[in-house]
Enzyme design. Structure first.
Site, PDB file in Angstrom:
ATOM      1  N   ASP A   1       0.892  -1.164   0.000  1.00 41.09           N
ATOM      2  CA  ASP A   1       0.000   0.000   0.000  1.00 41.09           C
ATOM      3  C   ASP A   1       0.924   1.205   0.000  1.00 41.09           C
ATOM      4  OD1 ASP A   1      -1.546   2.219   0.725  1.00 41.09           O
ATOM      5  OD2 ASP A   1      -2.925   1.021   1.927  1.00 41.09           O
TER       6      ASP A   1
ATOM      7  N   SER B   1      -2.443  10.653 -16.802  1.00 34.01           N
ATOM      8  CA  SER B   1      -3.744  10.536 -17.474  1.00 34.01           C
ATOM      9  C   SER B   1      -3.894  11.753 -18.371  1.00 34.01           C
ATOM     10  CB  SER B   1      -4.861  10.504 -16.414  1.00 34.01           C
ATOM     11  OG  SER B   1      -6.122  10.757 -16.985  1.00 34.01           O
TER      12      SER B   1
ATOM     13  N   TYR C   1      -9.043  14.406  -8.775  1.00 35.09           N
ATOM     14  CA  TYR C   1      -8.274  13.458  -9.578  1.00 35.09           C
ATOM     15  C   TYR C   1      -7.318  14.201 -10.506  1.00 35.09           C
ATOM     16  CZ  TYR C   1      -7.313   9.660 -12.878  1.00 35.09           C
ATOM     17  OH  TYR C   1      -6.698   8.738 -13.678  1.00 35.09           O
TER      18      TYR C   1
ATOM     19  N   LYS D   1      -3.151  14.544 -10.660  1.00 37.64           N
ATOM     20  CA  LYS D   1      -2.425  14.177 -11.874  1.00 37.64           C
ATOM     21  C   LYS D   1      -1.648  15.366 -12.449  1.00 37.64           C
ATOM     22  CE  LYS D   1      -3.679   9.824 -12.250  1.00 37.64           C
ATOM     23  NZ  LYS D   1      -2.705   8.730 -12.072  1.00 37.64           N
TER      24      LYS D   1
END
Length: 286
Positions: free
Chosen positions: A55, A133, A146, A150
């Site tokens: 993790d 992404s 998100y 990124k």
């Protein structure tokens, strides 16, 4: 000889991470595949793929990974920072704890893994592969957390690349568009759950937007690349002699990133709004 080299892939339980681990092992590398649960380890264990419980938000597990790499006589060819979560909600409605969780996994965890393994990469003149992404270059509505993480990962990658290139380490960013993996389905489920917690006023403001984004996410994923095809592109970034700084993956990523380069922001806003209108639910009949 690739069989005499290690590669670390984080987030290898499913999807792009699992496909990348298998593709790199097929090419002869010994892959240390980071997974969070024993059942995921059993699923991915194979010749050339050694599961590691990891993790990336747990310092002790990162330290154990670094010790495993340091104890191995084989050089570390690359670290593929792939682990991630997708949490979508309007900026106004996303609880601060969720903001912190997204950044902890999608940014700080990658930095922690990279810091721990950089000594090995410097010795081997290896490579850092950061899975970003198209959301690291273009922020759609409800993608604030998100895309924010990124965008930050892309900036960290630029800084790191300029720091370690003179030392013989390459840093590469992968920018996938739609990929047919489980992350989108989990993201839709999370977005739907978060939407139920909005106040009535927030539901009035954003309810149809969330539903439109979920539909867009679902259709974009369904028409995207397979995980295996995306993994082959990641493997090329690992193995090519002179890697580029960035690799968009998929036709949608290439098109959107080209548009973002040449169109003004307000034009991109209009294109985004028009695209979302096609996915908004029809008004209820009176």
């Amino acid at each position: 000889m690739t069989e005499n080299q290690l590669i670390v892939v984080t987030g290898a339980s499913t999807g792009l991470g699992a496909a990348t681990a298998r593709e790199l092992s097929r090419q002869g590398f010994h892959v240390l595949a980071g997974v969070r649960r024993e059942r995921d380890a059993d699923a991915i264990r194979a010749a050339g793929v050694e599961p590691i419980i990891l993790d990336i938000t747990v310092p002790e597990q990162i330290e154990a990974l670094a010790a495993r790499v340091a104890a191995d006589p084989r050089p570390l060819r690359a670290v593929v920072n792939n682990a991630g979560i997708q949490v979508n909600a309007p900026v106004e409605t996303l609880p601060m704890g969720e903001w912190r969780r997204v950044f902890e996994v999608n940014l700080f965890g990658h930095i922690a893994v990279t810091q721990a393994l950089l000594p090995a990469l410097l010795r081997s003149r290896g490579r850092v592969i950061n899975i970003s992404s198209i959301g690291g270059r273009i922020a759609m509505p409800t993608y604030g957390a998100y895309a924010g993480a990124k965008f930050a990962l892309e900036a960290v990658s630029d800084s790191l690349r300029r720091e370690v290139a003179p030392l013989g380490v390459d840093v590469v960013v992968i920018e996938p568009g739609g990929v047919r993996t489980e992350i989108a389905g989990r993201g839709i489920a999370t977005a739907t759950d978060l939407a139920t917690r909005m106040t009535p006023d927030q539901k009035q403001r954003y309810g149809s937007l969330v539903r439109a984004i979920n539909t867009l996410m679902d259709t974009g994923t369904a028409s995207g690349l397979t995980a295996d095809a995306a993994a082959r592109a990641v493997a090329r970034a690992v193995t090519v002699r002179r890697p580029r700084a960035r690799y968009p993956i998929g036709r949608d990523a290439a098109v959107l990133l080209r548009l973002a380069r040449f169109l003004p922001d307000r034009m991109l806003d209009r294109i985004s709004a028009a695209n979302l209108r096609r996915h908004r639910p029809a008004p209820a009949a009176v």
